[in-house]
Design a protein around this motif. Structure first.
Motif, PDB file in Angstrom:
ATOM      1  N   ASP A 246      37.834  22.860 -21.123  1.00  0.00           N
ATOM      2  CA  ASP A 246      36.656  22.021 -20.403  1.00  0.00           C
ATOM      3  C   ASP A 246      35.665  21.876 -21.469  1.00  0.00           C
ATOM      4  OD1 ASP A 246      37.957  22.203 -18.008  1.00  0.00           O
ATOM      5  OD2 ASP A 246      36.711  23.811 -17.258  1.00  0.00           O
ATOM      6  N   CYS A 247      35.292  22.658 -22.463  1.00  0.00           N
ATOM      7  CA  CYS A 247      34.412  22.618 -23.532  1.00  0.00           C
ATOM      8  C   CYS A 247      34.702  21.497 -24.431  1.00  0.00           C
ATOM      9  CB  CYS A 247      34.365  24.001 -24.308  1.00  0.00           C
ATOM     10  SG  CYS A 247      33.410  25.402 -23.325  1.00  0.00           S
ATOM     11  N   GLN A 248      36.018  21.183 -24.635  1.00  0.00           N
ATOM     12  CA  GLN A 248      36.604  20.008 -25.507  1.00  0.00           C
ATOM     13  C   GLN A 248      36.054  18.727 -24.833  1.00  0.00           C
ATOM     14  OE1 GLN A 248      40.472  20.933 -25.948  1.00  0.00           O
ATOM     15  NE2 GLN A 248      40.294  21.659 -28.138  1.00  0.00           N
ATOM     16  N   PHE A 249      36.103  18.717 -23.443  1.00  0.00           N
ATOM     17  CA  PHE A 249      35.611  17.449 -22.874  1.00  0.00           C
ATOM     18  C   PHE A 249      34.785  17.533 -22.074  1.00  0.00           C
ATOM     19  CE2 PHE A 249      40.293  17.645 -23.517  1.00  0.00           C
ATOM     20  CZ  PHE A 249      40.531  16.571 -24.105  1.00  0.00           C
ATOM     21  N   GLY A 250      33.664  18.456 -22.217  1.00  0.00           N
ATOM     22  CA  GLY A 250      32.426  18.632 -21.559  1.00  0.00           C
ATOM     23  C   GLY A 250      31.422  18.822 -22.188  1.00  0.00           C
ATOM     24  N   THR A 251      30.193  19.007 -21.690  1.00  0.00           N
ATOM     25  CA  THR A 251      28.916  19.221 -22.670  1.00  0.00           C
ATOM     26  C   THR A 251      28.668  20.720 -22.433  1.00  0.00           C
ATOM     27  OG1 THR A 251      28.074  17.029 -22.519  1.00  0.00           O
ATOM     28  CG2 THR A 251      26.614  18.964 -23.264  1.00  0.00           C
ATOM     29  N   SER A 252      28.535  21.398 -23.213  1.00  0.00           N
ATOM     30  CA  SER A 252      28.039  22.916 -23.156  1.00  0.00           C
ATOM     31  C   SER A 252      26.933  23.401 -23.915  1.00  0.00           C
ATOM     32  CB  SER A 252      29.373  23.776 -23.384  1.00  0.00           C
ATOM     33  OG  SER A 252      28.719  25.339 -23.552  1.00  0.00           O
ATOM     34  N   GLN A 253      25.900  23.712 -23.188  1.00  0.00           N
ATOM     35  CA  GLN A 253      24.653  23.971 -23.973  1.00  0.00           C
ATOM     36  C   GLN A 253      25.045  25.333 -24.805  1.00  0.00           C
ATOM     37  OE1 GLN A 253      20.588  25.625 -22.672  1.00  0.00           O
ATOM     38  NE2 GLN A 253      20.557  23.561 -22.465  1.00  0.00           N
ATOM     39  N   ILE A 254      25.498  26.570 -24.303  1.00  0.00           N
ATOM     40  CA  ILE A 254      26.257  27.560 -24.940  1.00  0.00           C
ATOM     41  C   ILE A 254      26.786  27.397 -26.154  1.00  0.00           C
ATOM     42  CG2 ILE A 254      27.115  29.581 -24.683  1.00  0.00           C
ATOM     43  CD1 ILE A 254      24.794  29.176 -22.758  1.00  0.00           C
ATOM     44  N   VAL A 255      27.806  26.320 -25.992  1.00  0.00           N
ATOM     45  CA  VAL A 255      28.615  26.212 -27.453  1.00  0.00           C
ATOM     46  C   VAL A 255      27.919  25.538 -28.385  1.00  0.00           C
ATOM     47  CG1 VAL A 255      30.377  24.769 -28.318  1.00  0.00           C
ATOM     48  CG2 VAL A 255      30.784  25.947 -26.225  1.00  0.00           C
ATOM     49  N   GLU A 256      26.981  24.777 -28.169  1.00  0.00           N
ATOM     50  CA  GLU A 256      25.894  24.035 -28.979  1.00  0.00           C
ATOM     51  C   GLU A 256      25.169  24.991 -29.478  1.00  0.00           C
ATOM     52  OE1 GLU A 256      26.302  20.919 -30.079  1.00  0.00           O
ATOM     53  OE2 GLU A 256      28.363  20.980 -28.716  1.00  0.00           O
ATOM     54  N   LEU A 257      24.675  26.089 -28.889  1.00  0.00           N
ATOM     55  CA  LEU A 257      23.734  26.967 -29.433  1.00  0.00           C
ATOM     56  C   LEU A 257      24.524  27.740 -30.596  1.00  0.00           C
ATOM     57  CD1 LEU A 257      21.876  27.970 -26.209  1.00  0.00           C
ATOM     58  CD2 LEU A 257      20.913  27.004 -28.323  1.00  0.00           C
ATOM     59  N   VAL A 258      25.688  28.264 -30.217  1.00  0.00           N
ATOM     60  CA  VAL A 258      26.485  28.983 -30.993  1.00  0.00           C
ATOM     61  C   VAL A 258      26.859  28.333 -32.237  1.00  0.00           C
ATOM     62  CG1 VAL A 258      28.920  29.847 -31.284  1.00  0.00           C
ATOM     63  CG2 VAL A 258      27.829  30.541 -29.314  1.00  0.00           C
ATOM     64  N   LYS A 259      27.193  26.936 -32.338  1.00  0.00           N
ATOM     65  CA  LYS A 259      27.322  26.169 -33.373  1.00  0.00           C
ATOM     66  C   LYS A 259      26.002  25.854 -34.284  1.00  0.00           C
ATOM     67  CE  LYS A 259      31.430  23.484 -31.981  1.00  0.00           C
ATOM     68  NZ  LYS A 259      31.960  21.947 -31.575  1.00  0.00           N
ATOM     69  N   SER A 260      24.806  26.080 -33.741  1.00  0.00           N
ATOM     70  CA  SER A 260      23.500  25.990 -34.362  1.00  0.00           C
ATOM     71  C   SER A 260      23.136  27.079 -35.052  1.00  0.00           C
ATOM     72  CB  SER A 260      22.510  25.363 -33.328  1.00  0.00           C
ATOM     73  OG  SER A 260      22.133  26.297 -32.483  1.00  0.00           O
ATOM     74  N   GLY A 261      23.710  28.164 -34.818  1.00  0.00           N
ATOM     75  CA  GLY A 261      23.379  29.531 -35.397  1.00  0.00           C
ATOM     76  C   GLY A 261      22.129  30.225 -34.767  1.00  0.00           C
ATOM     77  N   THR A 262      21.840  29.933 -33.437  1.00  0.00           N
ATOM     78  CA  THR A 262      20.922  30.537 -32.723  1.00  0.00           C
ATOM     79  C   THR A 262      21.316  32.018 -32.865  1.00  0.00           C
ATOM     80  OG1 THR A 262      20.662  28.713 -31.065  1.00  0.00           O
ATOM     81  CG2 THR A 262      19.630  30.683 -30.459  1.00  0.00           C
ATOM     82  N   PRO A 263      20.170  33.055 -33.022  1.00  0.00           N
ATOM     83  CA  PRO A 263      20.328  34.422 -33.085  1.00  0.00           C
ATOM     84  C   PRO A 263      21.117  35.038 -32.366  1.00  0.00           C
ATOM     85  CG  PRO A 263      18.274  33.956 -33.923  1.00  0.00           C
ATOM     86  CD  PRO A 263      18.662  32.595 -33.450  1.00  0.00           C
ATOM     87  N   ARG A 264      20.940  34.832 -31.040  1.00  0.00           N
ATOM     88  CA  ARG A 264      21.399  35.370 -29.869  1.00  0.00           C
ATOM     89  C   ARG A 264      21.556  34.342 -28.655  1.00  0.00           C
ATOM     90  NH1 ARG A 264      16.784  38.033 -30.423  1.00  0.00           N
ATOM     91  NH2 ARG A 264      15.752  38.174 -28.684  1.00  0.00           N
TER      92      ARG A 264
END
Length: 309
Positions: A132-150
């Motif tokens: 689902d994350c490969q074909f949809g938009t996930s804010q959580i995944v984007e935050l993880v990829k951006s290096g947000t502290p937690r």
């Protein structure tokens, strides 16, 4: 304790029962190394330059943070440091988190399903999430990829974020109903070059909203430190794993004799085969390894540990 490549080391200061986590590794592409969380880290540049009092004098050794220690966390980091496989580190981390009331533990080295994972999530649930994350938009995944502290998320925490994509809301609901994860914290983790591309550690709890946030205020720092320690050790162990040798038994024998200084005719005599057979084995080997010379093939075999010297 000494500090060595890739292994987190706690240096306990008995006077005030604080510890410093030190990692000896290359800095990121920008010359810095970003620690994964404000609770546990500061930029390495500051420690190497203006604040070297804890980090020591080694050009590539830096202290991440001084944190009030307990024996369980110290024992965990020691056990991680002596673990011999990524799987062992992963299992130790799962046990560590579960002893702190985690209902779900998910350590992942990349967002793709093929990457290494230490997880309590059933494969079919994980497969659906990754798909689902490969074909949809996930804010959580984007935050993880951006290096947000937690990143805090879950059925209760999500209510305070009206802009959260439908995909994230659905994943939170699935985790809650199938895995008893009501709320979760995810710590983004850097790759070996210091950049964030989707690796991380997620720890889920049954705690309701306010209880969860109180729990995090008390233990988020130690969970982040344990996560980073385990992640760093897994990175090192995975980098040291060698692919199975592509050499046939005869090809390995020929390369070992080449490494010992034998000429081709002497190799043929020693193995009891014709010179032309030796050349045939070498030709097949060069094609297999995509190299042009026997010297290049030998260098590749030595570098990858495919032959004994």
């Amino acid at each position: 304790m000494s500090v060595f490549d890739g292994q987190p080391v706690f240096r306990l200061c008995s006077a005030d029962q604080y510890a410093a986590v030190c990692i000896h590794r290359r800095s990121g592409a920008d010359g810095f190394y970003d620690a994964p969380s404000p609770e546990i880290g500061v930029r390495a540049s500051g420690l190497l330059g203006r604040q070297r009092s804890v980090g020591g004098g080694c050009p590539e050794t830096f202290c991440l943070y001084r944190w009030p220690m307990n024996s369980c966390l110290l024992d965990f980091v020691h056990d991680v440091g002596v673990a011999n496989t990524a799987e062992e580190v992963g299992q130790r981390f799962i046990q560590f988190a579960q002893k702190r009331d985690a209902s779900v533990v998910h350590m992942f080295m990349e967002t793709k399903l093929s990457g290494f994972r230490a997880t309590t999530i059933p494969y079919e649930v994980l497969e659906e999430e990754v798909h689902d994350c490969q074909f949809g938009t996930s804010q959580i995944v984007e935050l993880v990829k951006s290096g947000t502290p937690r990143v805090y998320w879950g059925v209760d925490v999500d209510q305070s974020n009206p802009l959260l994509p439908e995909l994230d809301l659905r994943i939170s609901e699935t985790r809650f109903h199938q895995l008893r994860q009501r709320n979760s914290v995810t710590f983004p983790m850097p790759d070996a070059d210091g950049l964030y591309r989707g690796a991380g550690v997620g720890i889920g709890f049954e705690d309701r909203g306010e209880t969860f946030l109180t729990h995090m205020a008390e233990s988020c720092g130690s969970l982040a430190m344990a996560s980073f320690s385990a992640h760093s050790r897994i990175q090192l162990l995975l980098s040291q794993e060698r692919a199975p040798s592509p050499l046939s038994k005869r090809q390995g024998e020929i390369l070992e004799l080449l490494a010992a200084g034998f000429q081709l005719s002497a190799i043929a005599d020693k193995l009891g085969i014709a010179d032309s057979t030796v050349n045939l084995h070498l030709a097949q080997l060069k094609k297999k390894l995509n190299v042009k010379t026997k010297e290049q093939a030998l260098a590749m075999a030595i570098a990858n540990g495919w032959i004994s010297l």
